[in-house]
Design a protein around this motif. Structure first.
Motif, PDB file in Angstrom:
ATOM      1  N   SER A  63       0.834  -1.198   0.000  1.00 29.46           N
ATOM      2  CA  SER A  63       0.000   0.000   0.000  1.00 29.46           C
ATOM      3  C   SER A  63       0.868   1.246   0.000  1.00 29.46           C
ATOM      4  O   SER A  63       2.063   1.203   0.308  1.00 29.46           O
ATOM      5  CB  SER A  63      -0.927   0.011   1.220  1.00 29.46           C
ATOM      6  N   GLY A  64       0.257   2.367  -0.343  1.00 29.42           N
ATOM      7  CA  GLY A  64       0.966   3.641  -0.372  1.00 29.42           C
ATOM      8  C   GLY A  64       0.195   4.646  -1.188  1.00 29.42           C
ATOM      9  O   GLY A  64      -1.034   4.567  -1.296  1.00 29.42           O
ATOM     10  N   THR A  65       0.897   5.598  -1.778  1.00 28.73           N
ATOM     11  CA  THR A  65       0.273   6.614  -2.613  1.00 28.73           C
ATOM     12  C   THR A  65       0.925   6.632  -3.988  1.00 28.73           C
ATOM     13  O   THR A  65       2.040   6.146  -4.169  1.00 28.73           O
ATOM     14  CB  THR A  65       0.408   8.016  -1.985  1.00 28.73           C
ATOM     15  N   VAL A  66       0.192   7.193  -4.953  1.00 24.02           N
ATOM     16  CA  VAL A  66       0.707   7.389  -6.307  1.00 24.02           C
ATOM     17  C   VAL A  66       0.808   8.886  -6.555  1.00 24.02           C
ATOM     18  O   VAL A  66      -0.151   9.629  -6.308  1.00 24.02           O
ATOM     19  CB  VAL A  66      -0.208   6.745  -7.363  1.00 24.02           C
ATOM     20  N   GLN A  67       1.967   9.339  -7.025  1.00 26.46           N
ATOM     21  CA  GLN A  67       2.169  10.762  -7.284  1.00 26.46           C
ATOM     22  C   GLN A  67       2.949  10.955  -8.573  1.00 26.46           C
ATOM     23  O   GLN A  67       3.567  10.015  -9.089  1.00 26.46           O
ATOM     24  CB  GLN A  67       2.906  11.409  -6.112  1.00 26.46           C
TER      25      GLN A  67
ATOM     26  N   LEU B 210      -0.353  14.204  -5.736  1.00 30.23           N
ATOM     27  CA  LEU B 210      -1.035  12.922  -5.617  1.00 30.23           C
ATOM     28  C   LEU B 210      -1.967  12.709  -6.802  1.00 30.23           C
ATOM     29  O   LEU B 210      -2.647  13.642  -7.253  1.00 30.23           O
ATOM     30  CB  LEU B 210      -1.814  12.867  -4.305  1.00 30.23           C
TER      31      LEU B 210
ATOM     32  N   SER C  79      -5.952   3.882  -7.668  1.00 30.54           N
ATOM     33  CA  SER C  79      -5.757   4.847  -6.585  1.00 30.54           C
ATOM     34  C   SER C  79      -7.003   5.712  -6.406  1.00 30.54           C
ATOM     35  O   SER C  79      -7.669   6.089  -7.373  1.00 30.54           O
ATOM     36  CB  SER C  79      -4.536   5.719  -6.863  1.00 30.54           C
TER      37      SER C  79
ATOM     38  N   ALA D 191      -4.294   7.219  -2.817  1.00 30.37           N
ATOM     39  CA  ALA D 191      -3.923   6.031  -2.049  1.00 30.37           C
ATOM     40  C   ALA D 191      -4.360   4.751  -2.758  1.00 30.37           C
ATOM     41  O   ALA D 191      -5.363   4.723  -3.476  1.00 30.37           O
ATOM     42  CB  ALA D 191      -4.547   6.094  -0.660  1.00 30.37           C
TER      43      ALA D 191
ATOM     44  N   MET E  43       4.941  -0.937   2.723  1.00 32.37           N
ATOM     45  CA  MET E  43       4.567   0.419   2.324  1.00 32.37           C
ATOM     46  C   MET E  43       5.409   0.818   1.118  1.00 32.37           C
ATOM     47  O   MET E  43       6.637   0.740   1.153  1.00 32.37           O
ATOM     48  CB  MET E  43       4.801   1.399   3.471  1.00 32.37           C
TER      49      MET E  43
ATOM     50  N   ASP F 139       5.401   3.959  -1.737  1.00 35.12           N
ATOM     51  CA  ASP F 139       4.905   5.143  -2.431  1.00 35.12           C
ATOM     52  C   ASP F 139       5.456   5.152  -3.852  1.00 35.12           C
ATOM     53  O   ASP F 139       6.657   4.953  -4.069  1.00 35.12           O
ATOM     54  CB  ASP F 139       5.326   6.411  -1.694  1.00 35.12           C
TER      55      ASP F 139
END
Length: 330
Positions: free
Chosen positions: A181-185, A191, A211, A216, A250, A252
């Motif tokens: 899991s994490g974020t996409v930017q 984000l 996402s 997220a 984690m 990202d």
């Protein structure tokens, strides 16, 4: 119920669907076929019969239409000797979790399945044959039965089950697995919503997630192992090798450009990346299976340096101008 006439040598054919009567019977006619030989197949409730009363394509008797219409080509599912494959599920935290137990025979295309709730027993009725068994439940790692009665997580590792009588598989325990899991930017750190993140094992796609509005993502139900994580849009992409080792991960994701390549000399175990203009260190990547990859880079000029464990270096220059770029150390 479906019937298919498939060309035995030249290919082609036709499929029709049938509605059985109250006695489970149906008459059929498949027209518009060429004057050649056909393999005729009937399928009902996951069980496939090949004329004449066989369950494997290779054992079917071709129906010769070179002289025109064939005679009575019948299928009797009631004459099949059926056996029960059963077992008990465990390891599910919520008794309302829907679990699909499915069975398949790679040689004959025979399939069967049952859906149950929680840690319950299952039972699938099948004709004699060699089957493999899989279990799928939301939030849990997709698992397959092996000859040790332990569950494995790669489909090719599933062990055939010889079913010539009723068989109880005992208790099959599921694992919730772990998550990435994490974020996409983007490359500027903004984000990104609506980006598909895909996770591959060595045997194919395991799972994917889009996402959300805050950028997220979370992909759950993954067993221990090595994975490739991929995400992309029109302006950039991300690809990286990760490993799950009995813990959630984690990660990202920064979309950008990718630099990848091969390293032919096994003495080089690491590749380092520096900005060409000022020599600033950017990142380093291990050489695995003769290859390296740098995800999430920006366009520009770089120095790429392969390094041995003893400190010997080999440097190349690269100008990154596309989303995906190659630089090999030969």
């Amino acid at each position: 119920m479906y019937l298919t006439a498939s060309g035995a040598t030249a290919g082609g054919g036709k499929t029709i669907s049938l509605q059985t009567d109250g006695n489970g019977s149906a008459d059929y006619e498949i027209g518009g076929l060429e004057n050649e030989a056909y393999i005729v197949i009937a399928a009902a409730s996951g069980v496939i019969l090949v004329y004449d009363q066989q369950t494997e394509w290779a054992e079917g008797t071709p129906v010769d239409l070179s002289g025109g219409s064939a005679g009575d080509i019948s299928f009797d599912f009631g004459a099949l000797e059926m056996h029960t494959l059963s077992g008990t599920l465990s390891g599910l935290a919520d008794e309302n979790t829907r679990v699909r137990v499915y069975v398949w025979d790679e040689a004959s295309w025979v399939t069967g399945s049952e859906t149950v709730l929680g840690n319950q027993t299952f039972s699938v009725e099948l004709p004699a044959g060699n089957y493999k068994l899989g279990v799928s439940a939301e939030g849990y790692a997709e698992a397959y039965h092996s000859d040790t009665n332990a569950m494995v997580y790669d489909r090719p590792d599933a062990t055939p089950i010889s079913l010539d009588e009723d068989a109880d598989m005992g208790t099959l325990s599921l694992s919730q697995g772990y998550s990435i899991s994490g974020t996409v930017q983007d490359s500027a750190g903004a984000l990104l919503a609506g980006i598909s993140v895909e996770v591959y094992s060595e045997n194919g796609v395991c799972a994917n997630w889009v996402s959300d509005s805050s950028g997220a993502y979370e992909i759950a139900g993954l067993p221990n192992g090595e994975y490739t994580v991929i995400a992309s849009n029109d302006e950039g992409m991300y690809e990286n090798q990760v490993e799950i080792a009995s813990a959630d991960l984690m990660l990202d994701i920064a979309l950008g450009v990718i630099l990848r390549g091969s390293v032919s000399d096994a003495a080089f175990t690491m590749v380092k990346l520096f900005e060409a203009e000022n020599g600033d260190f950017v990142a380093e990547a291990p050489v695995e299976d003769g290859a390296y990859i740098f995800p999430g880079l920006e366009l520009g000029d770089y120095a790429v340096v392969a390094v041995t464990e003893s400190g010997v270096e080999k440097a190349l220059s690269v100008s990154i101008t596309d989303i995906e770029n190659m630089m090999d150390f030969n």
